[in-house]
Motif scaffolding. Structure first.
Motif, PDB file in Angstrom:
ATOM      1  N   GLN A 297      10.641 -49.775  -5.402  1.00  0.00           N
ATOM      2  CA  GLN A 297      10.949 -50.950  -6.202  1.00  0.00           C
ATOM      3  C   GLN A 297      11.529 -52.090  -5.365  1.00  0.00           C
ATOM      4  OE1 GLN A 297      12.979 -48.828  -9.206  1.00  0.00           O
ATOM      5  NE2 GLN A 297      11.448 -49.264 -10.777  1.00  0.00           N
TER       6      GLN A 297
ATOM      7  N   GLU B 261      12.776 -45.609  -6.369  1.00  0.00           N
ATOM      8  CA  GLU B 261      13.778 -46.650  -6.126  1.00  0.00           C
ATOM      9  C   GLU B 261      13.467 -47.427  -4.846  1.00  0.00           C
ATOM     10  OE1 GLU B 261      17.559 -44.693  -6.372  1.00  0.00           O
ATOM     11  OE2 GLU B 261      17.187 -44.238  -8.499  1.00  0.00           O
TER      12      GLU B 261
ATOM     13  N   GLN C  95      12.788 -39.609  -7.675  1.00  0.00           N
ATOM     14  CA  GLN C  95      13.456 -40.814  -8.150  1.00  0.00           C
ATOM     15  C   GLN C  95      13.795 -41.755  -6.986  1.00  0.00           C
ATOM     16  OE1 GLN C  95      13.291 -40.701 -11.471  1.00  0.00           O
ATOM     17  NE2 GLN C  95      13.645 -42.908 -11.255  1.00  0.00           N
ATOM     18  N   THR C  96      14.208 -41.162  -5.868  1.00  0.00           N
ATOM     19  CA  THR C  96      14.560 -42.008  -4.711  1.00  0.00           C
ATOM     20  C   THR C  96      13.335 -42.721  -4.168  1.00  0.00           C
ATOM     21  OG1 THR C  96      14.353 -40.039  -3.361  1.00  0.00           O
ATOM     22  CG2 THR C  96      16.589 -40.694  -3.954  1.00  0.00           C
TER      23      THR C  96
END
Lengths: 598, 396, 175
Positions: C9, C6, C2-3
Motif C-alpha cells: 500500500q 501493508e 498482512q505485512t
C-alpha cells in the motif's frame, strides 16, 4: 568398476523368464469388484418415475418413457428411466440421487451387440442377464446423502402451554427453516397430480429457495385463493406421494405454503398479484355459502370481472373453516386475511341470509346470470345406537359451531367422543381445553371404529390430542349409550375386528365377547356429516339429475343439469378444503364458459 | 553452464551461425533443413500432442508445440452445468491422474461453501490421491524406459499399475475414472479385506522396484543416454513456473504437500525427494524415489485410516446447490507438480468460471520448446517423457 | 500476509483486498498499474512463481477480470491480482518478459476470450483451435449448446417426458 556393474546389472531381468505369468487366464469372464459401476438395474415396481435420475445426469443419457404394464396413478408417473449407453459415463449419480433406491448399477461390464440401438434400454423393463446380479454399485450409506432426507422440525407450542387456550399451536417456519426445508425438494412434480387443486408445488417451493416470496404468492393464487388456510389445515395429500418421502420424510409442503402466505403482508396482495384493476364484464353471479368452494369460485369469478354476491346463513364467512375447525389450528385473523383479500376484489357477502327462507333459489335465478352452490355438510350423522336420542348426546359439528359463535356449550367432567376423524379430534381437543379452563383437568375420551393404524384423522392430531391429556382408545364399535333419567352413564362398546370387507366396502366385523364400558356424563357423536339440500324446492329437485344417494350430479365444469346452477365443495366431492377450492375454481371457469356462450 | 543441455554435435562449423535472437535463420530452399511432425500419433509422445520439428541433420533446430487434439472445452462445459454435474467430468481433464481433479474441484467448492469434510473422508481422500500418484508414476516409468528402448520395464510397471487399479476398482467402483471424491466427502469406506490386498500389492511393488533399479537405473545404456542430458537450470524454476519432480531434481524442494499441507499430510511422516544434477537421469531417479515414498505413505495411511465413520458432510441438496459468491484456488501435489483449480462463483447454481492449472501447461510448452533445441532427434522422446507431461490438462 | 499488503500500500493503490484464507488473498489493481504491481511483487516481495493467468467474463458488467495468481515460494502464500478490463476491444499489457510461460497463457486468452496482449510473442497464432470462425468460445455469450446443435446431429430416437406434464395428460387432461 561402477561401469562394469552397470553393464552386468541389467541382466538380472533374465530371472523373470522363469516367473509365473501374471496375466489373467480368462480376461473375458473376469468378474468386476463388488462396487463396480457397470450396467444399470432398476426395480420398476419400486421406481415411481420421478425423473430425479434424469435431472442429475449431466450427459443427458436418461429419458423418461412410458412402459407397458406400468400405470400412471397417484404417486407414480408411470414413466421409467431409459438409459442411452452412447452417452452414459457410469458416474452413478443417478443411483445416489434416486428417491426410491430402486436404481442401482450391476458389476457387469461386458455386453456385445451388433445393433447400436439396443444400447438404449429401460433397465428392469427389458430383461438383461445382469438383472439378477447382487453385486454392483448401490447408494453408499454412512451419512452419504445428496439431499437431506430429514424434515426440518416445526416449532410447536408445548402441550402444557397449549391445553388451556386456543392459541395457534404450530408456530410456522422461520426464513432459515423454510429455506432449508425447501432445499430438500427434488422438483419432480409427482405431487401436482395428487393435489386436488393441482397447485404448482415445485414452483412455489423454488420461489422459497430463491427468496422470492412475491413470486411464491403468485404461484399459490394461480390455483388456490386460500393459502393461509390451506397452509394450516390442508389434508396435504401431496405429502403422502412426495418422492422424497420414500426414503426419508416427505417435504412439509403445507408448512411451506403457509410460510409464503405468512410472509406476504395483506396490504400488498393486490399489488403483488396485480389485481388492482379488474375489468368488469357486467354479469352477476350468486354464490350460496361462503365456505372454501364458494370463496374460491367468487375469487376466480371476480378476477374474470364478474360481480359476485355470496349468501351466507351464519353471521360470519368461512363455512366449516370457521365453524368447524378450532382456532388453535386456524386462527381467525389468518382466516380473515384470505377472506378479506377476496372481498377486496369486489365480492359482496350478505350474512344471516338463509336460502329458501329469506330469499328463494328462484329469486336468485331471476336476479343473477348464474348461481353457484357450495353449501357443504353441516348436519351431524348419528350412530343411531340406543340412547342417541338422549338430550345429553350431542353432535360435534353443532358444538364446534356454538363454540365459535361464543355460545355457552354444555360441558361435563367426563365426556366420550365417538369418531376417529379430524372432526372428532377437533371436538375432543376443544372440549379438553374447555374442561381444563373450567375444571382444571381433562376428562375426555375419543373412541373410533377404526383401529389406530387406519384412523382417518391425521397422525399428528392423534399425537397432539394425547399430549393434551385426552384419551384416544380406537378400535371399538358403539353398542349402547347407557342413560338414567336425564343423566348419561356412559358408552358400551365391543371390539371392532375390521371395518372394511375385501372390496373396501364399509362392513364392520365385531368380536361380541370383548366388551368395554366408557363411563361418561355426556356423549358427542362425530362420525361424519350429511348435507342439507332443503333450500332446493321439491319440484326443482325432481328435475335435477341426482344419484341414488341424493347427491347432485355435475359435469366436468361442475354444472348441474339445470344449466344456470353450478355446485361444488363438500356436497360434490371431498369432504375437505382443498377439493372445495379446486371445485370452486373449476366451477368459476365453467360459469365463465357458460356465460360467454350464452 | 558446465553441463550440456542435450547431446549435440560438437563440430559447430557444420551449423549456420545464430542470429541476434539466439536462433538460426531457417532457409528451407537451401535443402539443408527438414521439417518433421513428431506426433500426435507417435509412441514417444506423451498423449495427443505433436511437435513440429525443424531439423538440420539429426539435430533439432526449432520446435513448435501443437496442442488441441484432446480439447473438449471442459472449463466452458462446466459453466453450464450445475456443480454436482461437473463432478463426473472433472476427472476427465487428466486421464492418467484423474483424482487430483476431483480433489481440487471438491475442495475449492467446499471452501467456498464452508463445508467441513468428515475425518474418515479426509483419510480416504489422502489414500486415493497417493494411490493415484503411485499408479501414475508406474505408468510414467514404463514410458520413460520405453522411450529409450527398454520395453521390459513397461511390462513390469503396467502390471504393477494394474494391481493398484484393482484396488481402485474395489474402493471406488472404477478403474480409471474413479468419480469418488464427491463434493462434501467420498463415496465409500474401505471394503473388507482391502488392507490385506493392498499390503500384498505394495510388497510386490517393492520387490519389482528393486529389479527396476537394477535393470533400468544401474544400466550403462540408460545412463549414457540420460546422465548430463536435458538439464533444467535451477535458475529457470520460477521464470518457467516449473514444479514437482522437475523442480525437485534441480535441488528445489518444492512440494505442495509440505508447502501448503492439505488433507491428512500434516499427520504423515515424509520429506520431499530432491536431486541435484537436474538431468534426465536425476529426474527419473527423483521420480523412482518419490514412488517408493508414496508406497511408504500408503503404508502410513493404511495404519491410520478409520474403518468406520461418516463419509460425507451434510450439504445442501445437490440438485440446486448454490455456492456462495467468491473465488478461491485449491492445489495439490500430483506426480508432475502443482495441480490446481481456480474457482469463481457468482452465487448461482452454476460455476461462473473454473480454470484448471495443470503442471504440463508450463512444462510441455514453454519449457519443452526451449530445451529441445539442439537435441538429437533420437533423444526427443526421452526428453519429453522426462518432463512427464499430459496434454489434456494443457488444452482442457 | 498482512505485512505484505501493508508494504504494498505504500507503493500502490490496492483496492478491496480480500483474505480468502490464511495463505490466499485477492486484490484488485487497475489496468494501468497492474504490470508494475506484479513486477514489484515478483522482484521485491518475492512472489516468484506465476501459478496461473486466466480470465473471467463478467458480461453483465461489461468487463473481463484477469486473474494473475502469484505464489511466494518462501512464505508459501498466494496472492491473486485481479484486473478489470473493458470487454470492448479487450486489451492488456503483456507480462511475457516476466515469466516464460506467460506467453502461452496470453496466447490462450487471445484465442479463448479475445483479449489482446500487444507485444506478446505469437499471440495471434492459434493455440488450441484451428480454423475457428465463431466468437471466442470462452466468452459467456458463446453458447456451446447452440453451437453443438448447429454443428453436430443427435442420433434419432430419443424422447423424454416431464413427470408432472405426463401425469396431467394421463390423469386430468381437461383441468
Amino acid at each position: 568398476m561402477a561401469k562394469l556393474n552397470d553393464i552386468l546389472s541389467p541382466f538380472t531381468a533374465w530371472k523373470h523368464v522363469v516367473r509365473e505369468p501374471v496375466t489373467i487366464k480368462d480376461p473375458l469372464n473376469r468378474e468386476a469388484a463388488d462396487r463396480y459401476r457397470g450396467f444399470h438395474k432398476n426395480d420398476i415396481s419400486e421406481c415411481i418415475g420421478c425423473g430425479t435420475c434424469e435431472s442429475i445426469c449431466q450427459n443427458a443419457a436418461i429419458d423418461l418413457v412410458p412402459v407397458d404394464g406400468v400405470e400412471t396413478k397417484d404417486g407414480d408417473s408411470g414413466l421409467r428411466p431409459r438409459v442411452d449407453y452412447g452417452r452414459c459415463c457410469w458416474c452413478g449419480l443417478c443411483v445416489d440421487v434416486c428417491t426410491t433406491n430402486s436404481l442401482s448399477l450391476s458389476n457387469e461390464y461386458t455386453w456385445v451387440d451388433e445393433d447400436p440401438d439396443n444400447f438404449r434400454f429401460v433397465p428392469g423393463a427389458e430383461n438383461k442377464s445382469w438383472d439378477s446380479r447382487e453385486k454392483g454399485y448401490k447408494k453408499p450409506g454412512n451419512g452419504y446423502e445428496l439431499y437431506n432426507p430429514k424434515r426440518e422440525a416445526m416449532e410447536e407450542l408445548e402441550p402444557e402451554k397449549r391445553d388451556q387456550s386456543f392459541i395457534e399451536i404450530v408456530q410456522g417456519y422461520s426464513k432459515e427453516q423454510a429455506e432449508q426445508e425447501a432445499d430438500r425438494c427434488v422438483e419432480c412434480g409427482i405431487c401436482v397430480a395428487t393435489c386436488p387443486a393441482h397447485m404448482g408445488i415445485p414452483e412455489y417451493i423454488k420461489a422459497i429457495r430463491n427468496d422470492d416470496l412475491n413470486e411464491g404468492l403468485r404461484v399459490l393464487y394461480d390455483t388456490n385463493p386460500l393459502p393461509e388456510i390451506c397452509g394450516r389445515i390442508c389434508t396435504h395429500k401431496c405429502e403422502t406421494v412426495c418422492s422424497v418421502g420414500h426414503h426419508g420424510d416427505p417435504l412439509s409442503i403445507r408448512w411451506l405454503k403457509r410460510y409464503i402466505a405468512d410472509q406476504n403482508p395483506a396490504e400488498e396482495y393486490k399489488k403483488i398479484l396485480n389485481t388492482e384493476n379488474l375489468q368488469p364484464t357486467g354479469k352477476k353471479v350468486a354464490i350460496i355459502g361462503s365456505g372454501p368452494s364458494g370463496l374460491s369460485a367468487a375469487h376466480y369469478l371476480a378476477l374474470m370481472g364478474y360481480q359476485c354476491t355470496i349468501y351466507e346463513k351464519l353471521p360470519a364467512a368461512g363455512g366449516m373453516m370457521r365453524f368447524g375447525i378450532p382456532e388453535y389450528r386456524l386462527p381467525y385473523d389468518q382466516l380473515d386475511k384470505d377472506i378479506n383479500y377476496i372481498l377486496s376484489l369486489g365480492v359482496e357477502i350478505k350474512y344471516n341470509v338463509t336460502i329458501g327462507k329469506d330469499i328463494t333459489l328462484e329469486e336468485l335465478h331471476n336476479q343473477y346470470d348464474a348461481v353457484f352452490s357450495g353449501t357443504g355438510l353441516h348436519m351431524g350423522r348419528s350412530t343411531r345406537v340406543p340412547g342417541t336420542d338422549h338430550p345429553k348426546v350431542y353432535q360435534a359439528v353443532d358444538l364446534l359451531r356454538d363454540i365459535v359463535l361464543g355460545k355457552e356449550i354444555p360441558l361435563e367432567e367426563n365426556i366420550v367422543v365417538i369418531g376417529g376423524g379430524n372432526v372428532a379430534m377437533d371436538i375432543t381437543r376443544s372440549l379438553a381445553r374447555l374442561q381444563k379452563q373450567k375444571y382444571g383437568k381433562v376428562g375426555v375420551l375419543a373412541t373410533s371404529l377404526e383401529s389406530e393404524d387406519i384412523m382417518p384423522a391425521d397422525r399428528e392430531e392423534v399425537i397432539e390430542a394425547r399430549e393434551e391429556n385426552a384419551v384416544i382408545d380406537p378400535g371399538w364399535g358403539p353398542v349402547e349409550i347407557e342413560t338414567e333419567g336425564d343423566k348419561v352413564k356412559g358408552l358400551h362398546v365391543v371390539k371392532c375386528l375390521s371395518v372394511f370387507d375385501e372390496n373396501r366396502r364399509f362392513a364392520p366385523k365385531f368380536d361380541e365377547e370383548q366388551k368395554k364400558f366408557f363411563p361418561a356424563d355426556m356423549v358427542v357423536e362425530s362420525i361424519g356429516q350429511g348435507m342439507d339440500l332443503s333450500y332446493l324446492p321439491e319440484a326443482f329437485k325432481e328435475q335435477l339429475d341426482m344419484d341414488q344417494r341424493g347427491r347432485i350430479l355435475v359435469n366436468d365444469d361442475f354444472q348441474t343439469s339445470a344449466g344456470w346452477l353450478f355446485a361444488g365443495g363438500d356436497i360434490i366431492q371431498g369432504p375437505d378444503v382443498i377439493h372445495g377450492i379446486a371445485n370452486g375454481h373449476k366451477a368459476a371457469m365453467g360459469i365463465d364458459k357458460y356465460l360467454s356462450e350464452k | 553452464m558446465s553441463k550440456k543441455l542435450l547431446k549435440w554435435n560438437e563440430d559447430r562449423t557444420l551449423f549456420p551461425e545464430k542470429n541476434s535472437e539466439g536462433k538460426i535463420d531457417v532457409d528451407y530452399d537451401s535443402h539443408k533443413f527438414m521439417k518433421i511432425w513428431h506426433g500426435p500419433q507417435h509412441p514417444g509422445i506423451t498423449g495427443n500432442m505433436s511437435l513440429e520439428l525443424t531439423l538440420l541433420g539429426d539435430e533439432v533446430m526449432d520446435c513448435e508445440t501443437h496442442v488441441g487434439y484432446l480439447h473438449r472445452g471442459f472449463e466452458k462445459l462446466m459453466e453450464r452445468r450445475k456443480y454436482i454435474q461437473c463432478f463426473p467430468i472433472v476427472c476427465r481433464v487428466a486421464v492418467p491422474e484423474p483424482d487430483f481433479n476431483e480433489y481440487c474441484f471438491a475442495s475449492a467448492m467446499e471452501e467456498l461453501a464452508g463445508i467441513e469434510v468428515p475425518e474418515a473422508a479426509e483419510w480416504l481422500r489422502t489414500l486415493v490421491l497417493e494411490m493415484s500418484r503411485l499408479q501414475s508414476f508406474l505408468a510414467w516409468m514404463g514410458g520413460q524406459a520405453g522411450s529409450l528402448g527398454q520395453g521390459i520395464i513397461g511390462q513390469w510397471t503396467i502390471y504393477l499399475r494394474d494391481l493398484i487399479l484393482d484396488r481402485f476398482e474395489e474402493l471406488t467402483g472404477g478403474r480409471i475414472y474413479h468419480m469418488y471424491m464427491l463434493p462434501g466427502g467420498v463415496r465409500g469406506l474401505l471394503p473388507d479385506g482391502f488392507r490385506q490386498r493392498m499390503t500384498e500389492n505394495l510388497d510386490e511393488i517393492d520387490r519389482f522396484m528393486k529389479d527396476v533399479k537394477k535393470v533400468m537405473f544401474d544400466n550403462a545404456v540408460f545412463k549414457k543416454r540420460t546422465v548430463g542430458m536435458g538439464v533444467i537450470d535451477p535458475a529457470w524454476i520460477h521464470p518457467f513456473g516449473i514444479t514437482g519432480p522437475n523442480a525437485r531434481a534441480a535441488g528445489v524442494a518444492k512440494d505442495v504437500r509440505k508447502d501448503n499441507p492439505y488433507l491428512k499430510y500434516p499427520e504423515l511422516d515424509f520429506e520431499p525427494v530432491v536431486g541435484k544434477d537436474s538431468d534426465i537421469y536425476t529426474r527419473a531417479d527423483v521420480r523412482r524415489r518419490d514412488l517408493l515414498m508414496t508406497v511408504d505413505l500408503i503404508r502410513q495411511i493404511m495404519a491410520k485410516i478409520p474403518d468406520k465413520g461418516d463419509i460425507r458432510a451434510k450439504t445442501p441438496n445437490v440438485l440446486h446447490w448454490k455456492v456462495p459468491a467468491g473465488e478461491t484456488y485449491s492445489r495439490a501435489e500430483c506426480t508432475r507438480g502443482e495441480y490446481g483449480y481456480y474457482m469463481v462463483s457468482d452465487g448461482t447454481e452454476y460455476p461462473r468460471r473454473i480454470n484448471v492449472r495443470g503442471p504440463s501447461y508450463t512444462h510441455a510448452v514453454a519449457l519443452l520448446e526451449k530445451m529441445i533445441v539442439n537435441a538429437n532427434i533420437a533423444d526427443v522422446a526421452g526428453l519429453m517423457v522426462s518432463l512427464h507431461t499430459y496434454p489434456p490438462e494443457i488444452e482442457r | 500476509m498482512q505485512t505484505i499488503i501493508e508494504n504494498l500500500q505504500k507503493h500502490f493503490q490496492v483496492v478491496s483486498y480480500h483474505q480468502q484464507r490464511e495463505n490466499l488473498g485477492f486484490l484488485i489493481a487497475s489496468k494501468e498499474v497492474a504490470v508494475g504491481l506484479i513486477t514489484h511483487l515478483r522482484d521485491y516481495e518475492g512472489f516468484a512463481h506465476l501459478v496461473l493467468l486466466t480470465a473471467v467474463d463478467w458480461i453483465e458488467d461489461e468487463h473481463f477480470q484477469l486473474t494473475y495468481l502469484l505464489h511466494h515460494p518462501e512464505k508459501k502464500v498466494d496472492l491473486g491480482v485481479r484486473v478489470m478490463i473493458s470487454r470492448e476491444n479487450a486489451e492488456m499489457y503483456s507480462i511475457h518478459h516476466l515469466w516464460e510461460q506467460a506467453r502461452t497463457y496470453q496466447r490462450e486468452l487471445r484465442e479463448m476470450f479475445g483479449i489482446n496482449f500487444p507485444g506478446s510473442p505469437d499471440v495471434d497464432k492459434p493455440f488450441i483451435l484451428e480454423g475457428w470462425e465463431e466468437i471466442p468460445p470462452y466468452r459467456r455469450d458463446f453458447d456451446t449448446k447452440e453451437y453443438s446443435e448447429k454443428t453436430y446431429f443427435p442420433r434419432p430416437g430419443r424422447e423424454t417426458h416431464d413427470p408432472a406434464e405426463y401425469m396431467k395428460k394421463k390423469l386430468y387432461p381437461n383441468e
